[in-house]
Design a protein around this motif. Structure first.
Motif, PDB file in Angstrom:
ATOM      1  N   THR B 268       0.871  -1.180   0.000  1.00 40.57           N
ATOM      2  CA  THR B 268       0.000   0.000   0.000  1.00 40.57           C
ATOM      3  C   THR B 268       0.899   1.218   0.000  1.00 40.57           C
ATOM      4  O   THR B 268       2.033   1.165   0.490  1.00 40.57           O
ATOM      5  CB  THR B 268      -0.911   0.070   1.241  1.00 40.57           C
ATOM      6  N   PHE B 269       0.413   2.282  -0.584  1.00 40.55           N
ATOM      7  CA  PHE B 269       1.222   3.505  -0.581  1.00 40.55           C
ATOM      8  C   PHE B 269       0.334   4.733  -0.672  1.00 40.55           C
ATOM      9  O   PHE B 269      -0.826   4.660  -1.096  1.00 40.55           O
ATOM     10  CB  PHE B 269       2.242   3.504  -1.725  1.00 40.55           C
ATOM     11  N   VAL B 270       0.880   5.839  -0.234  1.00 39.65           N
ATOM     12  CA  VAL B 270       0.228   7.132  -0.411  1.00 39.65           C
ATOM     13  C   VAL B 270       1.299   8.109  -0.887  1.00 39.65           C
ATOM     14  O   VAL B 270       2.428   8.108  -0.400  1.00 39.65           O
ATOM     15  CB  VAL B 270      -0.463   7.617   0.889  1.00 39.65           C
ATOM     16  N   SER B 287       5.182   4.206   2.002  1.00 42.25           N
ATOM     17  CA  SER B 287       4.841   2.946   1.346  1.00 42.25           C
ATOM     18  C   SER B 287       5.114   1.777   2.275  1.00 42.25           C
ATOM     19  O   SER B 287       5.970   1.855   3.167  1.00 42.25           O
ATOM     20  CB  SER B 287       5.686   2.750   0.080  1.00 42.25           C
ATOM     21  N   TYR B 288       4.387   0.711   2.041  1.00 40.10           N
ATOM     22  CA  TYR B 288       4.576  -0.511   2.816  1.00 40.10           C
ATOM     23  C   TYR B 288       4.505  -1.694   1.861  1.00 40.10           C
ATOM     24  O   TYR B 288       3.614  -1.759   1.009  1.00 40.10           O
ATOM     25  CB  TYR B 288       3.477  -0.617   3.888  1.00 40.10           C
ATOM     26  N   ALA B 318       9.780   5.763   3.469  1.00 35.01           N
ATOM     27  CA  ALA B 318       9.352   7.175   3.473  1.00 35.01           C
ATOM     28  C   ALA B 318      10.190   7.881   2.425  1.00 35.01           C
ATOM     29  O   ALA B 318      11.418   7.752   2.426  1.00 35.01           O
ATOM     30  CB  ALA B 318       9.580   7.797   4.843  1.00 35.01           C
ATOM     31  N   SER B 319       9.545   8.595   1.501  1.00 32.54           N
ATOM     32  CA  SER B 319      10.319   9.201   0.421  1.00 32.54           C
ATOM     33  C   SER B 319       9.911  10.650   0.201  1.00 32.54           C
ATOM     34  O   SER B 319       8.783  11.033   0.494  1.00 32.54           O
ATOM     35  CB  SER B 319      10.143   8.413  -0.872  1.00 32.54           C
ATOM     36  N   GLY B 339      15.365  11.923  -1.424  1.00 34.37           N
ATOM     37  CA  GLY B 339      15.880  11.014  -0.413  1.00 34.37           C
ATOM     38  C   GLY B 339      14.797  10.040   0.003  1.00 34.37           C
ATOM     39  O   GLY B 339      13.609  10.327  -0.133  1.00 34.37           O
ATOM     40  N   GLU B 340      15.231   8.869   0.461  1.00 31.06           N
ATOM     41  CA  GLU B 340      14.260   7.885   0.927  1.00 31.06           C
ATOM     42  C   GLU B 340      14.856   7.147   2.120  1.00 31.06           C
ATOM     43  O   GLU B 340      16.063   6.894   2.176  1.00 31.06           O
ATOM     44  CB  GLU B 340      13.928   6.877  -0.195  1.00 31.06           C
ATOM     45  N   TYR B 341      13.988   6.793   3.042  1.00 32.03           N
ATOM     46  CA  TYR B 341      14.388   6.019   4.211  1.00 32.03           C
ATOM     47  C   TYR B 341      13.646   4.690   4.195  1.00 32.03           C
ATOM     48  O   TYR B 341      12.429   4.659   3.980  1.00 32.03           O
ATOM     49  CB  TYR B 341      14.066   6.805   5.493  1.00 32.03           C
TER      50      TYR B 341
END
Lengths: 298, 456
Positions: B268-270, B287-288, B318-319, B339-341
């Motif tokens: 799932t994502f937003v 996102s997951y 998390a982006s 960046g993304e974590y």
């Protein structure tokens, strides 16, 4: 999340005040024309500004959000927006503005295209298969597009049809008078040789009878090298031009270099509504264009 | 006038012929009257012709005047509308848009990790290898796109790698006319999680994937399945971009494997974003992704053991991406920061040892176009993992050896146009703990075919 709920509450409160047609205009000139023809029955969002090159726009999240809500796209077409608009249309998931629907209005379909290439090859630079897309530099095209746009407004918003037709008649009358005024005023420009920074003035040249003899780009869309610019300087010295023109979204450097080397006046033309302080609306756009050219050529 | 000159010449000839006539006088009188009659006849004939010509001339002149008047009228009027342009005779006009991507280059690395774990502490997929030294051809892509009908659009992207193997990168259909801002997709496609994941590798700013993408997704997550996205209307989002999505996958792509019932992964994502003034815009996302592996055997990719994994991966991302250009006009200069974590919990068993590992990684990169056609960029990426305590795993690929895999990269890019670019990238790769690897890549990427529209 709080932002979301605040936004939700705000929008629900604002709901009853919505306009009849929500328009997503790709370029400022079509936004201005939509306002002229639609008055307070249309809510116009203009996706780009005169300081931006309509070829190179990011398919930004804000554009997708605006396209999601739009009833109609008013764009140039002829591949001008090919690098971003299809992505916006796809992501906006809005049936009303998908390609081929009445909600997708392409101005270039209603005018006679110039510079239609005889061959298509990327080695020729930034070529457009359907012809030069910068149709708004000739006000006669505005009249043709206004005609088609008013018809489309009536089709999409029948309830206000009479209003759109009346506004179009008034606009057309005003425009014919203005055309006669500009054409008379610009008579001294007929046949004048000019240089352009990027070949986006084909329709202006056609209208005013300007004779474009050199472009500061070796090929459309290819930035000039120092070597090419010095070639242009040599050419202009042997075959003088009256003026070198550029649009607000283009770098001032090449035309100023040519001007410094050859004393040819470098002129910034508004190109679209908002391109110069004097080009606040559609009529002012051509008033300012003609005034600036006449001032430079004298 | 020309007609008069012509007439004089005719009379001249006739007169000359008459004066030169040598016959007797009586005969001459009779002849003379005959000649006179002839001359009269000629004269009236020519006069008639002249009148005719004069009338025609006058008519032409008035026509010209009328045309000139009309031209002036036309000049003041809008130009004529065009005729229909569509070339309906050509059956191939319905052919799909075809575009191709070519890339290749030269790679140098000071240390070849072939045969060892790519990143200590992480089991990586075979596609995450560094590649080979020297000249090599990258993946050549062929993409076909077309609307199937009024309801469906389709896209097929096939890649051919340097070893002449063909792979279906993406092959999916997508809805065109669902109501309420919904879009459905089915087939094989790049997942919508994260930011870089759904971009094709040739659209990435740097030549290779950031470390978290390598470690957690095997460069990029793509699988067979379905996707549903919903773009929130302005009544809810307040003119902000707000998109929710969910995906259900077969689950056979790394880190998943051998799914039960052929639906082993879901996500799932937003995504949300907006402008800040005219010069800046941004997008962020959460996102997951959950994947299941049943006896995933990476075999040759990890000679150091920890080959067979059975268990679950729960990955959160998390982006954010931020773009800036003066007045929103990116042609001269522009900046892109992103960046993304990543955070992952891996539970299950490697070979026979039970594991519950928390791992994370992130990257931060910026690319600045300092003049038309030229860009420079910097990227930093790193990973972290729990230490393994099970003696069975000490010394395997999962043993992080108390290090922090990290890497710094610098990029210089020259664009010949929108369609061609040459990139030079230097990386100091400390993802192999204790052994710095200096990597230099030189790569060209070109795109041919119709102009593609790029997402944000």
């Amino acid at each position: 999340m709080r932002v979301l709920f605040c936004a939700l509450a705000f929008c629900l409160a604002a709901l009853p005040a919505h306009a009849d047609l929500k328009i997503f205009a790709c370029e400022p000139e079509w936004g201005a024309l939509a306002k002229e023809l639609g008055g307070d029955k249309v809510d116009v969002y203009v996706a780009t500004s005169a300081q931006q090159d309509p070829h190179h726009i990011e398919a930004r999240p804000s554009l997708i959000a605006r396209a999601r809500a739009a009833d109609m796209l008013v764009c140039t077409g002829a591949e001008l927006e090919v690098g971003w608009l299809p992505a916006v249309q796809r992501q906006a998931a809005n049936q009303k503005i998908q390609p081929g629907t009445p909600g997708e209005f392409e101005a270039a379909s209603f005018v006679r295209m110039l510079d239609v290439p005889g061959r298509l090859d990327r080695a020729d630079g930034d070529v457009h298969a359907q012809g030069n897309p910068h149709i708004q530099t000739d006000p006669r095209n505005i009249a043709l597009v206004a005609n088609a746009l008013a018809t489309r407004f009536v089709l999409l918003d029948v309830a206000n049809g009479a209003l759109y037709e009346a506004r179009h008649t008034a606009f057309d009358e005003k425009w014919r008078a203005a055309l006669a005024r500009w054409t008379t005023a610009a008579a001294p420009l007929r046949g004048k040789p000019i240089a352009v920074q990027h070949p986006n003035w084909a329709y202006l040249n056609d209208w005013l009878g300007l004779n474009q003899i050199v472009s500061l780009e070796p090929k459309p869309g290819v930035p000039p090298s120092a070597g090419y610019l010095s070639e242009v300087v040599t050419r202009v010295r042997s075959m003088p031009v009256a003026v070198v023109i550029r649009a607000p979204h283009e770098s001032a450097k090449p035309s100023e270099f040519l001007s410094a080397q050859t004393n040819v006046p470098a002129v910034l033309l508004p190109f679209t509504v908002g391109g110069t302080p004097g080009a606040g609306d559609l009529t002012a756009l051509y008033d300012d264009t003609v005034t600036r050219l006449l001032a430079a050529v004298k | 006038m020309r007609q008069e000159t012509g007439l004089a010449a005719v009379f001249g000839c006739v007169l000359t012929g008459f004066l030169a006539y040598p016959g007797p006088v009586a005969a001459q009188d009779a002849d003379l009257s005959a000649v006179r009659r002839q001359i009269e006849a000629l004269k009236s004939d020519y006069e008639g012709k002249i009148r005719d010509l004069e009338q025609r001339l006058a008519k032409t002149e008035s026509n010209t005047a009328q045309i000139a008047a009309k031209t002036d009228q036309i000049a003041a009027q809008p130009v004529a509308p065009p005729v229909a342009k569509a070339d309906t005779k050509n059956a191939s006009a319905f052919n799909p848009q075809i575009s191709g991507v070519l890339n290749g280059g030269y790679t140098h690395f000071s240390d070849d990790p072939a045969g060892r774990a790519r990143i200590p502490g992480f089991v990586t997929a075979p596609e995450s290898s560094l590649g080979s030294r020297g000249f090599s051809l990258g993946e050549s892509e062929l993409s076909f796109k077309a609307n199937i009908d009024q309801a469906i659009t389709g896209q097929l992207t096939v890649s051919l790698n340097g070893e002449n193997e063909v792979e279906v990168e993406e092959a999916f259909i997508e809805s065109l006319s669902l109501p309420l801002g919904l879009t459905a997709r089915g087939g094989r496609f790049l997942s919508g999680i994260g930011y870089l994941n759904q971009k094709h590798t040739h659209d990435w700013e740097f030549i290779d994937a950031p470390l978290p993408y390598i470690a957690f997704l095997g460069n990029q997550y793509r699988d067979d399945g379905v996707q549903l996205r919903w773009l929130a209307p302005p009544e809810i989002s307040g003119d902000m971009f707000l998109e929710f999505g969910g995906e259900l996958f077969r689950g056979n792509s790394f880190p998943g494997a051998n799914p039960s019932h052929g639906k082993g992964a879901y996500s799932t994502f937003v995504h949300f974003g907006d402008d800040i003034g005219v010069s800046s815009s941004w997008q962020a996302g959460l996102s997951y992704l959950r994947t299941e592996a049943r006896g995933r055997d990476l075999g040759a990719a990890t000679d150091d053991g920890a080959e067979v994994f059975t268990g679950f991966d729960n990955l959160g991302i998390a982006s954010f991406v931020y773009k800036w250009a003066p007045d929103g006009n990116p042609t001269e200069t522009n900046l892109k920061l992103s960046g993304e974590y990543f955070y992952r919990r891996e539970t299950g068993s490697f070979d026979t040892a039970a594991v519950k590992l928390d791992q994370n990684g992130w990257y931060l990169q910026g690319v600045y176009q300092f003049m038309p056609q030229w860009k420079a960029g910097l990227r930093y990426d790193r990973l972290a993992s729990d230490d393994v305590s099970d003696p069975a795993l000490i010394g395997t690929a999962l043993d992080g050896r108390n290090g922090t895999p990290q890497r710094g990269s610098a990029l210089l890019e020259y664009d010949t146009s929108e369609f061609g670019r040459i990139r030079l990238q230097y990386s100091r790769d400390d993802s192999l703990v204790g052994e710095s690897n200096n990597i230099v890549r030189l790569q060209y990427t070109v795109i041919f075919g119709p102009h593609a529209a790029h997402g944000f």
